[in-house]
Enzyme design. Structure first.
Site, PDB file in Angstrom:
ATOM      1  NE  ARG A  62      -2.851   0.505   3.445  1.00 22.48           N
ATOM      2  CZ  ARG A  62      -2.387   1.155   4.524  1.00 22.48           C
ATOM      3  NH1 ARG A  62      -2.053   2.429   4.437  1.00 22.48           N
ATOM      4  NH2 ARG A  62      -2.240   0.530   5.672  1.00 22.48           N
ATOM      5  CE1 TYR A 115     -16.837  10.177 -15.833  1.00 29.85           C
ATOM      6  CE2 TYR A 115     -15.667  10.566 -13.781  1.00 29.85           C
ATOM      7  CZ  TYR A 115     -16.475   9.767 -14.575  1.00 29.85           C
ATOM      8  OH  TYR A 115     -16.928   8.574 -14.094  1.00 29.85           O
ATOM      9  CG  ASP A 187      -9.026  14.668 -16.061  1.00 31.31           C
ATOM     10  OD1 ASP A 187      -8.370  13.976 -16.865  1.00 31.31           O
ATOM     11  OD2 ASP A 187     -10.041  14.249 -15.474  1.00 31.31           O
ATOM     12  CE  LYS A 212     -12.683   6.548 -19.003  1.00 32.88           C
ATOM     13  NZ  LYS A 212     -12.596   6.551 -17.575  1.00 32.88           N
TER      14      LYS A 212
HETATM   15  C1  LIG Z   1     -11.856  12.852 -17.950  1.00 33.75           C
HETATM   16  C2  LIG Z   1     -12.042  11.842 -16.859  1.00 33.75           C
HETATM   17  N1  LIG Z   1     -11.461  12.046 -15.664  1.00 33.75           N
HETATM   18  C3  LIG Z   1     -11.600  11.171 -14.649  1.00 33.75           C
HETATM   19  C4  LIG Z   1     -12.366  10.032 -14.786  1.00 33.75           C
HETATM   20  C5  LIG Z   1     -12.521   9.082 -13.619  1.00 33.75           C
HETATM   21  O1  LIG Z   1     -11.714   7.975 -13.845  1.00 33.75           O
HETATM   22  P1  LIG Z   1     -12.037   6.472 -13.302  1.00 33.75           P
HETATM   23  O2  LIG Z   1     -13.287   6.016 -13.957  1.00 33.75           O
HETATM   24  O3  LIG Z   1     -10.802   5.708 -13.694  1.00 33.75           O
HETATM   25  O4  LIG Z   1     -12.168   6.576 -11.817  1.00 33.75           O
HETATM   26  C6  LIG Z   1     -12.967   9.762 -16.009  1.00 33.75           C
HETATM   27  C7  LIG Z   1     -13.790   8.546 -16.185  1.00 33.75           C
HETATM   28  O5  LIG Z   1     -14.553   8.410 -17.120  1.00 33.75           O
HETATM   29  C8  LIG Z   1     -12.804  10.689 -17.082  1.00 33.75           C
HETATM   30  O6  LIG Z   1     -13.379  10.500 -18.281  1.00 33.75           O
END
Ligand SMILES: Cc1ncc(COP(=O)(O)O)c(C=O)c1O
Length: 396
Positions: A62, A115, A187, A212
């Site tokens: 961890r 998101y 992000d 992704k």
């Molecule tokens: C732009 C973006 N940021 C963050 C996330 C969150 O990621 P996770 O689903 O791996 O927790 C997503 C998920 O779709 C995303 O599209």
């Protein structure tokens, strides 16, 4: 522990080699999966050195794990960061970062076009810990300074946005954020470090849903945060004590995905260009949202800060929601799946997924309607992808 990757190498080389050292006797060519929760300390003396912060030994997975370290070093090398911590999901990365930077009474400035999970974290979770977020509509980004106060600790950006692929100028907003003494985080999930390097554009922190493109095969849920060593030390402590670490097998899948990141991105960008052009010509298609078009509102920003225009294309069916639904149900090759960034091309319907339950007014602000369809373009042959889109549009 392998040496930090050499910054002079190209991204494609970092993808394959960063973080990995294979020159020992009997060394595996691939990174071993250190499938263990704990490490044996060779002596009490070493444990003492560990306790004093003087040992580089691994102790507990961890906290850190050799397989996980390789994934972190690859992402750090690609983002041009001193350090990275990988997490159990993109949301775990975001939460650790927000909790490490903000405390009760602090404020975050961010965008309305985010998101949906991030918006829910801002609106439903962080307020319970006294952290308030001001979400700026895209059309008001020019007046973003109004949203800062002396309590603002963080400016959080996402670009290109989901699903409308609007682009925010990272350099410009990083300057504004810093003028207000805010930490600037981006992000970078949609662009990947192959296309966009937020740290080089002035941001302090980059986060990813590694679920992704970084993982790239729709077989992994993971996240990452990258930035300076000093900031990452605090964020790593937060991951350590909130428990959002990535496990060794997940780390291995991430490493394996990252090896082909550059080549996948290159192919998917080329495919996206072909698909966007085919959609634009089609009589049943209305607006096509793709920053690669010279007349797209985000084109100039994308050209300045990205090396290609991305692997996502969104569009509106001329026949509205009914046509959008018929189109999606008629696709044969494109899977209806709400994620993105894998080798498989996928389609998503924001109205019933990322944007479900939003009011008409909120949808209008986000420029999303029942006719909006989002495509995550994969690495298949572009002619097959276009043919499938055309046969599905013919049925609408
Ligand atoms: C732009 C973006 N940021 C963050 C996330 C969150 O990621 P996770 O689903 O791996 O927790 C997503 C998920 O779709 C995303 O599209």
């Amino acid at each position: 522990m392998p040496d930090q990757a050499k910054p002079s190498l190209a991204d494609a080389t970092h993808c394959v080699h960063a973080g990995e050292e294979r020159h020992g006797t009997n060394a595996s060519l691939t990174t071993d999966i250190a499938q263990t929760s704990v490490f044996v300390m060779p002596s009490l003396d070493e444990l003492r050195r560990y306790a004093e912060g003087k040992s580089k030994s691994y102790m507990y997975s961890r906290y850190a794990n050799p397989t996980t370290t390789v994934a972190e070093q690859k992402i750090a090398a690609l983002e041009g960061a001193e350090a990275c911590v990988v997490t159990a999901s993109g949301m775990a990365a975001e939460l650790a970062m927000f909790m490490a930077i903000c405390e009760s009474g602090d404020e975050i400035v961010s965008m309305l076009d985010l998101y949906g999970g991030t918006t829910k974290l801002f609106q439903g979770v962080l307020p319970r810990f006294g952290i308030r977020t001001r979400l700026v509509p895209f059309t008001e980004l020019a007046e973003i300074e109004r949203y800062f106060s002396d309590r603002t600790r963080l400016l959080f950006l996402e670009t290109p946005t989901n699903p409308t692929l609007r682009c925010a100028d990272i350099r410009q907003f990083a300057e504004i954020g810093h003028r207000h003494n805010a930490v600037v985080a981006v992000d970078n999930t949609f662009a990947t470090p192959i296309l966009q390097k937020p740290l080089a554009l002035g941001a302090d922190i980059v986060i990813h849903s590694a679920t992704k493109y970084l993982g790239g095969h729709n077989d992994l849920t993971a996240g990452a945060v990258a930035g300076s060593r000093q900031r990452l030390d605090t964020i790593r402590e937060m991951v350590k004590f909130t428990g959002g670490c990535l496990d060794p097998l997940g780390s291995f899948l991430l490493i394996r995905g990252l090896k082909t990141l550059e080549i996948r991105v290159e192919r998917a960008c080329a495919n996206a260009r072909v698909i966007a052009a085919a959609l634009r010509k089609h009589p049943k298609v209305g607006r096509v949202l793709y920053p690669g078009f010279a007349d797209d509102p985000g084109h100039d920003i994308a050209r300045r800060q990205m090396s290609d225009f991305g692997m996502m294309v969104s569009f509106e069916t001329k026949g509205g929601g009914q046509a959008a639904e018929k189109f999606i149900d008629s696709l044969k090759l494109w899977y209806l799946a709400t994620s993105l960034g894998g080798v498989e091309s996928t389609v998503s319907y924001p109205l019933l997924s990322s944007h479900v339950g939003l009011t008409d007014e909120q949808l209008k602000l986000l420029d999303v309607s029942a006719a909006t369809v989002r495509l995550s373009v994969g690495i298949e042959h572009p002619a097959d992808l276009v043919a499938d889109i055309e046969q599905a549009l013919d049925r609408t």
